[in-house]
Scaffold this active site. Structure first.
Site, short mmCIF file in Angstrom:
data_model
loop_
_atom_site.label_atom_id
_atom_site.label_comp_id
_atom_site.label_asym_id
_atom_site.label_seq_id
_atom_site.Cartn_x
_atom_site.Cartn_y
_atom_site.Cartn_z
N HIS A 83 23.37 30.07 44.96
CA HIS A 83 22.58 29.52 43.86
C HIS A 83 22.55 28.00 43.88
O HIS A 83 22.52 27.35 42.83
CB HIS A 83 23.08 30.01 42.49
CG HIS A 83 22.98 31.48 42.28
ND1 HIS A 83 21.90 32.09 41.70
CD2 HIS A 83 23.83 32.50 42.61
CE1 HIS A 83 22.09 33.41 41.65
NE2 HIS A 83 23.26 33.68 42.21
N ASN A 156 20.65 37.51 36.63
CA ASN A 156 19.61 37.34 37.64
C ASN A 156 18.28 37.84 37.08
O ASN A 156 18.23 38.38 35.98
CB ASN A 156 19.95 38.15 38.90
CG ASN A 156 21.00 37.46 39.77
OD1 ASN A 156 21.21 36.24 39.67
ND2 ASN A 156 21.65 38.21 40.62
FE1 HDD Z 1 27.46 34.80 41.08
C1 HDD Z 1 26.87 31.47 40.92
C2 HDD Z 1 24.65 35.37 39.19
C3 HDD Z 1 27.91 38.17 41.46
C4 HDD Z 1 30.41 34.21 42.62
N1 HDD Z 1 26.02 33.65 40.24
C5 HDD Z 1 25.96 32.28 40.28
C6 HDD Z 1 24.82 31.83 39.55
C7 HDD Z 1 24.19 32.93 39.07
C8 HDD Z 1 24.96 34.07 39.49
C9 HDD Z 1 22.93 32.97 38.24
C10 HDD Z 1 24.40 30.39 39.38
C11 HDD Z 1 24.91 29.79 38.12
C12 HDD Z 1 24.40 28.38 37.99
O1 HDD Z 1 23.19 28.22 37.76
O2 HDD Z 1 25.20 27.47 38.12
N2 HDD Z 1 26.44 36.43 40.52
C13 HDD Z 1 25.37 36.46 39.67
C14 HDD Z 1 25.10 37.83 39.29
C15 HDD Z 1 26.01 38.62 39.94
C16 HDD Z 1 26.85 37.73 40.70
C17 HDD Z 1 24.00 38.25 38.34
C18 HDD Z 1 26.19 40.09 39.89
C19 HDD Z 1 25.83 40.84 38.89
N3 HDD Z 1 28.88 35.96 41.93
C20 HDD Z 1 28.90 37.34 41.96
C21 HDD Z 1 30.14 37.80 42.55
C22 HDD Z 1 30.86 36.67 42.87
C23 HDD Z 1 30.05 35.53 42.48
C24 HDD Z 1 30.52 39.25 42.74
C25 HDD Z 1 32.21 36.53 43.49
C26 HDD Z 1 33.11 37.44 43.54
N4 HDD Z 1 28.42 33.12 41.74
C27 HDD Z 1 29.65 33.12 42.30
C28 HDD Z 1 30.20 31.73 42.52
C29 HDD Z 1 29.05 30.85 41.97
C30 HDD Z 1 28.02 31.86 41.53
C31 HDD Z 1 30.67 31.44 43.90
C32 HDD Z 1 28.51 29.75 42.87
C33 HDD Z 1 28.39 28.54 42.01
C34 HDD Z 1 29.01 28.89 40.77
O3 HDD Z 1 29.49 30.16 40.82
O4 HDD Z 1 29.13 28.17 39.82
O5 HDD Z 1 31.36 31.57 41.81
#
Ligand code: HDD
Length: 695
Positions: A83, A156
Site C-alpha cells: 500500500h 479494502n
Molecule cells: Fe494490510 C497496510 C489493508 C492484511 C500488513 N493494509 C495496509 C493498508 C491497508 C491494508 C488499506 C494501508 C494503510 C494505509 O493507508 O496506511 N491488509 C489490509 C486488509 C487486509 C490486510 C484489508 C486483509 C483483510 N496486512 C494484512 C496482513 C498483514 C498486513 C495479513 C500482515 C500480517 N498491511 C500490513 C502492513 C502495512 C499494511 C505491513 C503496510 C504499511 C502499514 O501496514 O502501515 O503492516
C-alpha cells in the site's frame, strides 16, 4: 580577473535568472515572514553558499548550507511495504441511526454528530511512485478520531482477502511484488511468481477473481465500495456481543475503467485517481459514502454455508442485508502530503470500547503487524504523537522517552501503582476498553487450519455467475491477459485446473484465448456448493446513470463556435458533470474573436481521461487534425471504450469518416444535445464485442 562582490547586500550578487517571475527572492521589506534556520536564525542569502572568494571553494563553517543539505538528505522515510502508493483526505463521519442495542461505542450510538476522520486510499503492490491505475486491490483505510479514542477501519475495496492466515502474508506479498532477481514487473500481478503462488494456494481463488474483475480498475476512488472485511464484534451495555462487518457504499455508485483505458491512462496521467480526488474536493464536489453494517449473531453465523471467521468469504448482502447507519464525507485535501498522507499510521487494533475483534486468524495476525511496521517506517514508538495520528480526545499514559518524544511529562511518577501523585491518571473499569468474555472451546494447541475454511471455490463460483455478460467477458479476458504474461506452462495449466472448479465456461474461455487444452480440474478439499447469485457483487449493475463525478472532454480549435461550446458546457454542468476544454493549442481564438485558454492540449489529454467526448471544430482545423495521430486516437479510443461522442459536421467529414467509428446510438451529431447528455451518463457496453476480441 577578480569578480566584484558586494558583501553587504546579497541581492546585488544574485543571479538575474533566479527568482519568481523576476521578483527578487530576498526580503525587501517586512511584508512576509523571515526565512530562518531550524534554530530560528534569520537567513540573509538563500542563493549562495559561503565561499572563500566568489569562485569557491565553499567553507565548512557554513551552517546554513550544512543544515539545509543535511535535512534534505534525510527527507525520505521507508515506504509502506504494501500500500505504498496512496492518497488521502480529511472529512467527517456522521451517524444517522443509533446502534445502541448492539454497542456502547459512542461513535455508533450518538446520531447527528460530525466526528473528524482521515481516509487514505491506496494500491497494494506498486511502490510509492507507481501508477494509479494498475489491476490491483485498492486499500480503503479510515481513521475516525472518536471521542473515545481513534478507530481505524483498515479495509479494502473488495470484501474478502487472498489468504486465511497471517502466516502466508509475507509469501503472498513476495510473490506479487517485483521478482527479486530482476526487479520487475512494477505494480503488476501479471507475472510468473504471482500466478505460481496463487495457483498453489487455492484459498486465493476468491480474491483472485475479484482482482480479475472490473472492481480492480476503479474509475475513481469516489466510485469504489470499501469493506472492513473481517467480522468484528459489537458489545452492548449488557456485555452481549453481535458480529458485524463494516461497509462503505459510494454515493456515486461503483464505476470502473476498461482495461485498455487503464493501460493508456497510466501513461497519460499516472496520477489519474489522485488528481480526481484532489480536483473534486477543490471543486466542492465532496466524495461521500454511506456507512453500513451487516449484523448477525453467533447462532445465525452457525447456519451460514461458510465460516465467517474466514477472511476469504463474504457474507452475501442478500443473506444479511447491509443496514445503512451513517455516512462519511471527504471535504478537505491535506495541506501537506508527507506530514499527513505519508505519515498517517493505521492499525486494525485501534478500536474504541464497544467494538471488539473476532477470532479471524488473519485479523489476529494483522493486530501485530501494523504497529510493528510503523516503528520501522516512522522511526520509533512516538509516532502516535504526529498530529495526523494523535487522538483528538484527551489521552494520558505512563509511556516515556524514545526517539522524537514531543511531550514533556510533568511530575515524579511515570508508573503505576503509585501513591506520590494522587491526581495522576488511572485505569477506569467502567469506561475502559474491555474484551468480550468469550467462552472458548477446550482447543488443542497446534498449527492447524479449521476444516470449515476448506471450501475455496463456492464463493468465486457465485461471484462469476452473478456478473453481467459484459463483466464475465472482462473477467475471462483479464485471466487470459495475465496468464498470457506467465512464461511457465505448468503455472498456466494449474490455474486452469482451478478455474474449472469455479465455472467450466470461464475455464474454457480462458483456455481458448491462450490456445491451451483444458487440464483435469483441481481436486477440491471440500464439496463445492451452488450458492444463489448475488447482484450486489457486480460492478456494471451498481453503476448509476448519472453525470455526477463524470467528466466530458470538448475538443475545440481556432474559430470554433463559442455559443456551441457554452451550450455543451452548461448542459454537462447542469447534469452534475464537469468539463475540460481540449485543443491543438493552449490559447484558442474563437469565432467571436475572444480567446479562451484550453485546459489541455489534445496530445496531452487523450480521450481515456474523459467519460464522453464532444468535438466542435472548423473545417480547416479538422483537415489538419485528420493527420494528427493523437487526434485520431482521441476519437478511436472514445469509440472503442464504449463512450458517447457528439460530433460536428467538420469532424464527421474529415475525421470520423476515415475511422472505423460506427454511427450507433451513442455517436450523435451536435444538435442532439439531449441524447448526448443521456448517453454520457453511462457506456454502450453492447458496442464492446464489436471493437474488442474478448475472451
Ligand atoms: Fe494490510 C497496510 C489493508 C492484511 C500488513 N493494509 C495496509 C493498508 C491497508 C491494508 C488499506 C494501508 C494503510 C494505509 O493507508 O496506511 N491488509 C489490509 C486488509 C487486509 C490486510 C484489508 C486483509 C483483510 N496486512 C494484512 C496482513 C498483514 C498486513 C495479513 C500482515 C500480517 N498491511 C500490513 C502492513 C502495512 C499494511 C505491513 C503496510 C504499511 C502499514 O501496514 O502501515 O503492516
Amino acid at each position: 580577473m577578480k569578480d566584484k562582490i558586494n558583501h553587504n547586500d546579497p541581492a546585488k550578487n544574485m543571479c538575474p535568472h533566479t527568482g519568481n517571475g523576476g521578483e527578487p527572492q530576498y526580503q525587501a521589506d517586512d511584508s512576509v515572514p523571515n526565512l530562518t534556520t531550524q534554530q530560528g536564525v534569520v537567513i540573509s542569502d538563500n542563493q549562495n553558499s559561503l565561499k572563500a572568494g566568489p569562485r569557491g571553494p565553499a567553507l565548512l563553517e557554513d551552517f546554513v548550507l550544512r543544515e539545509k543539505i543535511t535535512h534534505f538528505d534525510h527527507e525520505r522515510i521507508p515506504e509502506r511495504i504494501v500500500h505504498a502508493r496512496g492518497t488521502g483526505a480529511h472529512g467527517y463521519f456522521e451517524l444517522t441511526e443509533s446502534l445502541e442495542k448492539y454497542t456502547t461505542a459512542k461513535i455508533l450510538t450518538e446520531t447527528g454528530k460530525q466526528t473528524p476522520l482521515f481516509t487514505r486510499f491506496s494500491t497494494v503492490a506498486g511502490n510509492k511512485g507507481s501508477k494509479d491505475t494498475p489491476r490491483d486491490v485498492r486499500g480503503f483505510a479510515v481513521k475516525i478520531y472518536t471521542e473515545e479514542g481513534n478507530w481505524d477501519i483498515v479495509g479494502n475495496n473488495m470484501p474478502i482477502f487472498f489468504i486465511q492466515d497471517a502466516m502466508k502474508f509475507p509469501d503472498f506479498v513476495h510473490a506479487v511484488k517485483p521478482e527479486p532477481d530482476r526487479g520487475f514487473p512494477q505494480a503488476a500481478s501479471a507475472h510468473d511468481t504471482f500466478w505460481d503462488f496463487v495457483s498453489l494456494t487455492p484459498e486465493t481463488m476468491h480474491n483472485l477473481i475479484w482482482l480479475m474483475s472490473d472492481r480492480a480498475i476503479p474509475r475513481s476512488l469516489r466510485m469504489m465500495e470499501g469493506f472492513g472485511i473481517h467480522s468484528y464484534r459489537l458489545i452492548n451495555a449488557e456485555g452481549k456481543s453481535t458480529f458485524v462487518r463494516f461497509h462503505w457504499k459510494p454515493k456515486l455508485g461503483v464505476q470502473s475503467l476498461t482495461w485498455d483505458e487503464a493501460v493508456k491512462i497510466s501513461g497519460a496521467d499516472p496520477d489519474y485517481n489522485r488528481r480526481d480526488l484532489f480536483e473534486s474536493i477543490q471543486a466542492g464536489d465532496y466524495p461521500e459514502w454511506e456507512f453500513g453494517v451487516q449484523l448477525f449473531t453467533e447462532e445465525e453465523a452457525a447456519e451460514f454455508p461458510f465460516d465467517h471467521l474466514d477472511a476469504t468469504k463474504l457474507i452475501p448482502e442478500e443473506l444479511v442485508p447491509v443496514k445503512i447507519v451513517g455516512k462519511m464525507v471527504l471535504n478537505r485535501y491535506p495541506d501537506n502530503f508527507f506530514a499527513e498522507t505519508e505519515q498517517v499510521a493505521f492499525c486494525p487494533s485501534h478500536l474504541p470500547p464497544g467494538i471488539d475483534f473476532s477470532n479471524d486468524p488473519l485479523l489476529q495476525g494483522r493486530l501485530f503487524s501494523y504497529l510493528d511496521t510503523q516503528l520501522k517506517r516512522l522511526g520509533g514508538p512516538n509516532f502516535a504523537q504526529i498530529p495526523i495520528n494523535a487522538p483528538k480526545c484527551p489521552f494520558a499514559n505512563n509511556q516515556q522517552d524514545g526517539h522524537m518524544q514531543m511531550h514533556v511529562p510533568k511530575g515524579r511518577t511515570l508508573y503505576e501503582p503509585q501513591s506520590l501523585e494522587p491526581n495522576k491518571p488511572r485505569a477506569n473499569y467502567k469506561q475502559g476498553f474491555k474484551s468480550f468474555n468469550e467462552q472458548l472451546d477446550d482447543g488443542v494447541k497446534g498449527r492447524v487450519r479449521a476444516e470449515s475454511f476448506a471450501d475455496h471455490y463456492s464463493q468465486p463460483r457465485m461471484f462469476y455467475r452473478s456478473q453481467t455478460p459484459a463483466e464475465q467477458a472482462h473477467i475471462a479476458t483479464a485471466y487470459a491477459f495475465e496468464l498470457g504474461k506467465v512464461e511457465t506452462a505448468h503455472v498456466r495449466t494449474r490455474t486452469l485446473s482451478h478455474l474449472l472448479n469455479i465455472d467450466e465456461d470461464l475455464a474454457k474461455r480462458v483456455a481458448d484465448a491462450l490456445g491451451m487444452d483444458l487440464p483435469e480440474a483441481a481436486k477440491p478439499a471440500a464439496p463445492i456448493v451452488d450458492m444463489p447469485e448475488s447482484p450486489a457483487v457486480q460492478t456494471i449493475g451498481l453503476s448509476p446513470k448519472t453525470l455526477k463525478g463524470r467528466q466530458v472532454g470538448i475538443l475545440v480549435g481556432a474559430g470554433s463556435k463559442k455559443a456551441s461550446i457554452e451550450k455543451f458546457e452548461n448542459a454537462v454542468k447542469a447534469a452534475g458533470g464537469s468539463v475540460k476544454i481540449v485543443a491543438p493549442s493552449i490559447e484558442v481564438k474563437l469565432d467571436d474573436g475572444t480567446t479562451i485558454q484550453a485546459d489541455e492540449r489534445v496530445a496531452g489529454a487523450p480521450s481515456v481521461l474523459f467519460d464522453a467526448v464532444v468535438s466542435i471544430i472548423m473545417p480547416d482545423v479538422a483537415k489538419k487534425l485528420a493527420k494528427d495521430s493523437s487526434t485520431l486516437d482521441w476519437f478511436n479510443d472514445a469509440f472503442n471504450h464504449c463512450k458517447a461522442i457528439a460530433y460536428c459536421g467538420a469532424t464527421d467529414e474529415f475525421i470520423l469518416s476515415k475511422l472505423p467509428v460506427e454511427k450507433d446510438e451513442f455517436v450523435t451529431p451536435l444538435d442532439e444535445l439531449d441524447a448526448f447528455i443521456e448517453n454520457a451518463k453511462t457506456r454502450l457496453w453492447e458496442r464492446e464485442p464489436k471493437v474488442r476480441d474478448l475472451a
